[in-house]
Scaffold this motif. Sequence first.
Motif, PDB file in Angstrom:
ATOM      1  N   ARG A   4       0.816  -1.213   0.000  1.00  0.00           N
ATOM      2  CA  ARG A   4       0.000   0.000   0.000  1.00  0.00           C
ATOM      3  C   ARG A   4       0.854   1.269   0.000  1.00  0.00           C
ATOM      4  O   ARG A   4       0.542   2.251  -0.678  1.00  0.00           O
ATOM      5  N   GLU A   5       1.935   1.254   0.773  1.00  0.00           N
ATOM      6  CA  GLU A   5       2.797   2.434   0.823  1.00  0.00           C
ATOM      7  C   GLU A   5       3.465   2.675  -0.532  1.00  0.00           C
ATOM      8  O   GLU A   5       3.594   3.827  -0.981  1.00  0.00           O
ATOM      9  N   TYR A   6       3.882   1.598  -1.186  1.00  0.00           N
ATOM     10  CA  TYR A   6       4.480   1.712  -2.521  1.00  0.00           C
ATOM     11  C   TYR A   6       3.469   2.292  -3.511  1.00  0.00           C
ATOM     12  O   TYR A   6       3.804   3.148  -4.333  1.00  0.00           O
ATOM     13  N   HIS A   7       2.209   1.850  -3.387  1.00  0.00           N
ATOM     14  CA  HIS A   7       1.176   2.361  -4.281  1.00  0.00           C
ATOM     15  C   HIS A   7       0.918   3.847  -4.022  1.00  0.00           C
ATOM     16  O   HIS A   7       0.731   4.619  -4.968  1.00  0.00           O
ATOM     17  N   ARG A   8       0.925   4.237  -2.741  1.00  0.00           N
ATOM     18  CA  ARG A   8       0.729   5.648  -2.429  1.00  0.00           C
ATOM     19  C   ARG A   8       1.852   6.502  -3.021  1.00  0.00           C
ATOM     20  O   ARG A   8       1.620   7.627  -3.463  1.00  0.00           O
ATOM     21  N   GLU A   9       3.071   5.959  -3.018  1.00  0.00           N
ATOM     22  CA  GLU A   9       4.204   6.675  -3.622  1.00  0.00           C
ATOM     23  C   GLU A   9       4.009   6.833  -5.127  1.00  0.00           C
ATOM     24  O   GLU A   9       4.286   7.898  -5.697  1.00  0.00           O
ATOM     25  N   LEU A  10       3.513   5.778  -5.780  1.00  0.00           N
ATOM     26  CA  LEU A  10       3.224   5.877  -7.214  1.00  0.00           C
ATOM     27  C   LEU A  10       2.154   6.940  -7.468  1.00  0.00           C
ATOM     28  O   LEU A  10       2.262   7.717  -8.433  1.00  0.00           O
ATOM     29  N   GLU A  11       1.135   6.982  -6.615  1.00  0.00           N
ATOM     30  CA  GLU A  11       0.072   7.982  -6.780  1.00  0.00           C
ATOM     31  C   GLU A  11       0.611   9.397  -6.587  1.00  0.00           C
ATOM     32  O   GLU A  11       0.242  10.316  -7.330  1.00  0.00           O
ATOM     33  N   ARG A  12       1.489   9.580  -5.593  1.00  0.00           N
ATOM     34  CA  ARG A  12       2.076  10.903  -5.362  1.00  0.00           C
ATOM     35  C   ARG A  12       2.879  11.347  -6.585  1.00  0.00           C
ATOM     36  O   ARG A  12       2.782  12.498  -7.018  1.00  0.00           O
ATOM     37  N   ASN A  13       3.671  10.416  -7.124  1.00  0.00           N
ATOM     38  CA  ASN A  13       4.469  10.745  -8.312  1.00  0.00           C
ATOM     39  C   ASN A  13       3.575  11.086  -9.498  1.00  0.00           C
ATOM     40  O   ASN A  13       3.886  11.986 -10.280  1.00  0.00           O
ATOM     41  N   TYR A  14       2.473  10.344  -9.626  1.00  0.00           N
ATOM     42  CA  TYR A  14       1.551  10.606 -10.738  1.00  0.00           C
ATOM     43  C   TYR A  14       0.936  12.002 -10.613  1.00  0.00           C
ATOM     44  O   TYR A  14       0.857  12.738 -11.605  1.00  0.00           O
ATOM     45  N   HIS A  15       0.509  12.387  -9.414  1.00  0.00           N
ATOM     46  CA  HIS A  15      -0.120  13.695  -9.243  1.00  0.00           C
ATOM     47  C   HIS A  15       0.884  14.825  -9.479  1.00  0.00           C
ATOM     48  O   HIS A  15       0.526  15.874 -10.034  1.00  0.00           O
ATOM     49  N   LYS A  16       2.146  14.614  -9.067  1.00  0.00           N
ATOM     50  CA  LYS A  16       3.187  15.606  -9.361  1.00  0.00           C
ATOM     51  C   LYS A  16       3.385  15.741 -10.866  1.00  0.00           C
ATOM     52  O   LYS A  16       3.512  16.848 -11.400  1.00  0.00           O
ATOM     53  N   LEU A  17       3.425  14.585 -11.548  1.00  0.00           N
ATOM     54  CA  LEU A  17       3.602  14.592 -13.001  1.00  0.00           C
ATOM     55  C   LEU A  17       2.432  15.279 -13.683  1.00  0.00           C
ATOM     56  O   LEU A  17       2.619  16.130 -14.568  1.00  0.00           O
ATOM     57  N   LYS A  18       1.204  14.947 -13.252  1.00  0.00           N
ATOM     58  CA  LYS A  18       0.014  15.531 -13.867  1.00  0.00           C
ATOM     59  C   LYS A  18      -0.036  17.041 -13.650  1.00  0.00           C
ATOM     60  O   LYS A  18      -0.405  17.815 -14.557  1.00  0.00           O
ATOM     61  N   GLU A  19       0.365  17.469 -12.461  1.00  0.00           N
ATOM     62  CA  GLU A  19       0.365  18.903 -12.158  1.00  0.00           C
ATOM     63  C   GLU A  19       1.387  19.648 -13.016  1.00  0.00           C
ATOM     64  O   GLU A  19       1.127  20.751 -13.508  1.00  0.00           O
ATOM     65  N   ALA A  20       2.557  19.025 -13.200  1.00  0.00           N
ATOM     66  CA  ALA A  20       3.601  19.668 -14.016  1.00  0.00           C
ATOM     67  C   ALA A  20       3.229  19.681 -15.494  1.00  0.00           C
ATOM     68  O   ALA A  20       3.564  20.619 -16.224  1.00  0.00           O
TER      69      ALA A  20
END
Length: 301
Positions: A251-267
């Motif tokens: 779950r923690e690994y998945h949350r990290e992937l989600e955080r990276n995705y939202h950073k990418l989407k925002e940029a």
Amino acid sequence: MFGTYFRVGFYGCHFGDLDEQEFVYKEPSITKLAEISHRLEEFYSERFEDDVVEIIKDSSPVDKSKLDPNKAYLQITYVEPYFDTYELKERITYFDKNYNLRTFMYCTPFTLDGRAHGDLHEQYKRKTILTTSHAFPYIKTRVNVIHKEEIILVPMEVAIEDMQKKTQELAFATNQDPADPKMLQMVLQGCVGTTVNQGPLEVAQVFLSDIPEDPKLFRHHNKLRLCFKDFTKRCEDALRKNKSLIGPDQREYHRELERNYHKLKEALGPLITRKIPQLYRPLPVQTVNSYGRSSFRKIEA
């Protein structure tokens, strides 16, 4: 186990009639490039004197004026069956895509200053399409090339192809049945990971930060922008699928992937929402008046 294909070019007077001829070889599907290179080098070394045969290591066009006239050169390149878009509508099954093959393709990366690889903005690609005299499978495992066509892709077109490939990989990993969580996570990490060199964000920053000065690149710019929209949607689908597959330990690994995705989407947001005004100018539309005469009016595209 239909086969693997290689393009072999012969250069040098030692080959006689084969000089400057190209062939497509059909090999067992587990054959590697190093294997066929070693086999052909040994075969022709036995026919000629020692140290006469040389393998040309790259797949760039051969300049005969730079070759040693006392040597025999072999250029061996892995090629893949090539299909036009309309053919793929009919070639659906694995068998369809491995039968009656006459057209093959290989790609060669290059830069204008002679290097094979460079930065994103200077990376070109040469697609070489070969047509053979007979279709595989054939009674012979070597068929001569009768036509060659080259297509040069500019850096932005190379970026478009790379993003389309990433999006296809995401779609395949997401929809795979049965699901393969490890494969899905590996593809996701490559797409949204913050440490990926020349990753999606860098591609967008290089090509979408500014509107190109050359009007010929407007369509490519718009196509790349739409590719990124599709890419972010596929990332979201893949994350949703991964969430349904993981256990408590990931779950923690998945949350990290989600955080990276939202950073990418925002940029990516400001880069992929910008449209080129020239592509959305009003278009003249022909109308017919009551007297049967044509006239034009403008509508918004």
